[in-house]
Each structure stands twice: as structure tokens, then as C-alpha cells.
Design a protein around this motif. Sequence first.
Motif, mmCIF file in Angstrom:
data_model
loop_
_atom_site.group_PDB
_atom_site.id
_atom_site.type_symbol
_atom_site.label_atom_id
_atom_site.label_comp_id
_atom_site.label_asym_id
_atom_site.label_seq_id
_atom_site.Cartn_x
_atom_site.Cartn_y
_atom_site.Cartn_z
ATOM 1 N N ALA A 263 0.836 -1.204 0.000
ATOM 2 C CA ALA A 263 0.000 0.000 0.000
ATOM 3 C C ALA A 263 0.870 1.254 0.000
ATOM 4 O O ALA A 263 0.580 2.221 -0.720
ATOM 5 C CB ALA A 263 -0.914 -0.010 1.220
ATOM 6 N N TYR A 264 1.947 1.225 0.782
ATOM 7 C CA TYR A 264 2.871 2.356 0.807
ATOM 8 C C TYR A 264 3.455 2.599 -0.585
ATOM 9 O O TYR A 264 3.498 3.745 -1.070
ATOM 10 C CB TYR A 264 3.983 2.089 1.815
ATOM 11 C CG TYR A 264 5.085 3.140 1.810
ATOM 12 C CD1 TYR A 264 5.017 4.219 2.670
ATOM 13 C CD2 TYR A 264 6.177 3.031 0.955
ATOM 14 C CE1 TYR A 264 6.018 5.195 2.676
ATOM 15 C CE2 TYR A 264 7.175 3.993 0.946
ATOM 16 C CZ TYR A 264 7.094 5.065 1.819
ATOM 17 O OH TYR A 264 8.083 6.029 1.792
ATOM 18 N N HIS B 29 8.775 16.606 7.942
ATOM 19 C CA HIS B 29 7.850 16.776 9.058
ATOM 20 C C HIS B 29 7.855 15.562 9.989
ATOM 21 O O HIS B 29 6.934 15.394 10.787
ATOM 22 C CB HIS B 29 6.441 17.025 8.516
ATOM 23 C CG HIS B 29 6.357 18.182 7.572
ATOM 24 N ND1 HIS B 29 6.252 19.485 8.007
ATOM 25 C CD2 HIS B 29 6.404 18.225 6.212
ATOM 26 C CE1 HIS B 29 6.222 20.296 6.955
ATOM 27 N NE2 HIS B 29 6.308 19.559 5.854
ATOM 28 N N MET B 30 8.890 14.740 9.861
ATOM 29 C CA MET B 30 9.022 13.555 10.708
ATOM 30 C C MET B 30 10.069 13.782 11.784
ATOM 31 O O MET B 30 10.951 14.627 11.640
ATOM 32 C CB MET B 30 9.420 12.332 9.857
ATOM 33 C CG MET B 30 8.365 11.921 8.837
ATOM 34 S SD MET B 30 6.852 11.335 9.618
ATOM 35 C CE MET B 30 7.462 9.849 10.392
ATOM 36 N N GLU B 31 9.953 13.024 12.865
ATOM 37 C CA GLU B 31 10.921 13.086 13.961
ATOM 38 C C GLU B 31 12.073 12.134 13.629
ATOM 39 O O GLU B 31 12.175 11.030 14.172
ATOM 40 C CB GLU B 31 10.254 12.697 15.280
ATOM 41 C CG GLU B 31 9.084 13.577 15.686
ATOM 42 C CD GLU B 31 9.555 14.882 16.323
ATOM 43 O OE1 GLU B 31 10.769 15.013 16.602
ATOM 44 O OE2 GLU B 31 8.709 15.763 16.537
ATOM 45 N N LEU C 167 -0.874 6.259 6.559
ATOM 46 C CA LEU C 167 -0.028 5.073 6.424
ATOM 47 C C LEU C 167 0.992 5.008 7.553
ATOM 48 O O LEU C 167 1.274 3.923 8.093
ATOM 49 C CB LEU C 167 0.678 5.090 5.070
ATOM 50 C CG LEU C 167 -0.186 4.777 3.849
ATOM 51 C CD1 LEU C 167 0.594 5.051 2.567
ATOM 52 C CD2 LEU C 167 -0.664 3.333 3.886
ATOM 53 N N TYR C 168 1.554 6.158 7.901
ATOM 54 C CA TYR C 168 2.541 6.198 8.994
ATOM 55 C C TYR C 168 1.939 5.678 10.294
ATOM 56 O O TYR C 168 2.535 4.829 10.970
ATOM 57 C CB TYR C 168 3.041 7.628 9.179
ATOM 58 C CG TYR C 168 3.700 7.862 10.514
ATOM 59 C CD1 TYR C 168 5.008 7.453 10.745
ATOM 60 C CD2 TYR C 168 3.000 8.478 11.548
ATOM 61 C CE1 TYR C 168 5.602 7.648 11.986
ATOM 62 C CE2 TYR C 168 3.589 8.681 12.783
ATOM 63 C CZ TYR C 168 4.887 8.264 12.999
ATOM 64 O OH TYR C 168 5.461 8.462 14.223
ATOM 65 N N TRP C 169 0.762 6.177 10.652
ATOM 66 C CA TRP C 169 0.135 5.753 11.907
ATOM 67 C C TRP C 169 -0.229 4.274 11.873
ATOM 68 O O TRP C 169 -0.042 3.562 12.868
ATOM 69 C CB TRP C 169 -1.109 6.602 12.179
ATOM 70 C CG TRP C 169 -0.811 7.964 12.731
ATOM 71 C CD1 TRP C 169 -0.608 9.117 12.017
ATOM 72 C CD2 TRP C 169 -0.681 8.321 14.111
ATOM 73 N NE1 TRP C 169 -0.355 10.163 12.870
ATOM 74 C CE2 TRP C 169 -0.398 9.711 14.161
ATOM 75 C CE3 TRP C 169 -0.783 7.614 15.305
ATOM 76 C CZ2 TRP C 169 -0.216 10.396 15.357
ATOM 77 C CZ3 TRP C 169 -0.608 8.300 16.507
ATOM 78 C CH2 TRP C 169 -0.325 9.661 16.534
ATOM 79 N N TRP D 132 11.892 2.274 9.052
ATOM 80 C CA TRP D 132 12.704 3.450 9.354
ATOM 81 C C TRP D 132 13.146 4.195 8.085
ATOM 82 O O TRP D 132 12.884 5.413 7.976
ATOM 83 C CB TRP D 132 13.911 3.022 10.209
ATOM 84 C CG TRP D 132 14.922 4.085 10.441
ATOM 85 C CD1 TRP D 132 14.692 5.332 10.963
ATOM 86 C CD2 TRP D 132 16.324 4.004 10.166
ATOM 87 N NE1 TRP D 132 15.879 6.039 11.039
ATOM 88 C CE2 TRP D 132 16.899 5.246 10.552
ATOM 89 C CE3 TRP D 132 17.147 3.009 9.650
ATOM 90 C CZ2 TRP D 132 18.255 5.495 10.421
ATOM 91 C CZ3 TRP D 132 18.503 3.266 9.522
ATOM 92 C CH2 TRP D 132 19.040 4.490 9.904
ATOM 93 N N PRO D 133 13.773 3.544 7.115
ATOM 94 C CA PRO D 133 14.181 4.300 5.909
ATOM 95 C C PRO D 133 12.991 4.758 5.068
ATOM 96 O O PRO D 133 13.032 5.837 4.478
ATOM 97 C CB PRO D 133 15.074 3.316 5.153
ATOM 98 C CG PRO D 133 14.653 1.974 5.620
ATOM 99 C CD PRO D 133 14.248 2.140 7.040
ATOM 100 N N LEU D 134 11.932 3.951 4.987
ATOM 101 C CA LEU D 134 10.794 4.314 4.155
ATOM 102 C C LEU D 134 10.073 5.540 4.694
ATOM 103 O O LEU D 134 9.662 6.425 3.925
ATOM 104 C CB LEU D 134 9.820 3.137 4.057
ATOM 105 C CG LEU D 134 10.249 1.948 3.196
ATOM 106 C CD1 LEU D 134 9.193 0.867 3.246
ATOM 107 C CD2 LEU D 134 10.484 2.384 1.757
ATOM 108 N N LEU D 135 9.897 5.609 6.009
ATOM 109 C CA LEU D 135 9.103 6.681 6.603
ATOM 110 C C LEU D 135 9.925 7.890 7.052
ATOM 111 O O LEU D 135 9.397 9.004 7.101
ATOM 112 C CB LEU D 135 8.322 6.138 7.805
ATOM 113 C CG LEU D 135 7.287 5.063 7.489
ATOM 114 C CD1 LEU D 135 6.704 4.497 8.766
ATOM 115 C CD2 LEU D 135 6.173 5.619 6.603
#
Length: 216
Positions: free
Chosen positions: A48-49, A66-68, A153-155, A210-213
Motif C-alpha cells: 500500500a505504501y 515533518h518527521m521526527e 499510512l505512517y500511523w 525506518w528508511p521508508l518513513l
Amino acid sequence: MQHEPALRPVVPHADHFGDEASRQDAAHLGMWIFLATEVLLFAGLFAAYAMYRLAYPEVFLHAREHMEVTLGTINTYVLVSSSVLVALAIASIRGGREMTASALLAGAALLGITFLCIKGVEYAHHARDKALPGAHYALHAFAVPGASLYFTLYWIMTGVHAVHVTVGVGVLSVLSFQTLSGKFNARYHTPLELGGMYWHLVDVVWLFLWPLLYLA
């Protein structure tokens, strides 16, 4: 006078496998099958990603701003370290060092809890910024078509992973206690190997998330 039926003899669980080696092989095979179903679950999420990233390439590219990233990277080191401790615990129990194995499993469980705590801080930051899934998305600094989809998708992906980490922490904690109580030793420690297999899968999944998001 009626006679009571004779009680059947108690048969150890390992008897229907023939020997202990066969029982261990069956246990490992069962775990591999279970892990395969887990891989299929995450494969669907990764698919899906990939599909939505193809639809919104620019959005997914700039979303990392906008990610930590720092927290995500710290959590990567935390999980990798926990997997190292689990591997060392398996080596210790095979060498007859039960106390060391128990301590290492407890350490891995604590690192898993650390991961969840850091993830909770990250979730709190996203909630504060209103980078929430679906219709609740209201991050004005990133108000472009497809942004809400990325964070949805992140959540979902990190949430499903966090549930697996929580289960893994419980498994490692139980195994640590049982090892400390003398249930496992150099001759019998199959549950530790199975628990270790599950925990390593949790780690490997994060090494893809980790690398994807955070980085891609």
C-alpha cells in the motif's frame, strides 16, 4: 457391579514426535509458518505504501521534513541493540549460563519498553501538530493533497509494529522470568529460540519502516 474405566496412561507431549529432536523441529517449523503470516501482513502494508508513493511521489519525498528523524533513528539503535541482547541470551543459555541469559532477556525487554516510550513521545508530537490520520489531519505546514494519506499510512504501519513490539516485550519478560526460575537450560531452551525468532522479525520490520518513513 460396574467397573470404572481404566485411566489412560499419561503420555508426554514429545512422545508423538518420536524424540526430542523431532519435537524441536516441529516447534521451529510452526514458528516459521507463523512468522510467514506476519511477513504477509506487513507485506500488504508495504505494498500500500509503494502504491500511494507512486501516486504522490513529491508528497512522500517531502513528508520526511515533518518527521521526527532523530527519534526514529534513536529507536532504530534501540531495537538493533535489543536484538543483539537476545542473540547473546540464546548463546548464553546454550552455554549453560542461565543467569546471564535471564539478565540479557530482561535487558532486551527494557529496550523494547524504551522503544515504545520514545514512540509515544513521537506520537504526542504528531498529535500536537495535528498530523493525524484520515479526516483528523490538520497540519497546516504540510497541507497538500496526499499528505494526510502519508500520515495515515505512517500511523497504521508504525501502530501495527508497536503492537508487535508490545507483544514481544511480554514474551521476553516471561522468558526471562522462566529462565531465572530454572525452567530452561543448555539441554532445553526451545521457547527462548522461538521467542528470539519473533523478536528478530520485529526488528527486521522496523529496519524497513525506518528508511521508508524517515529517510526516503
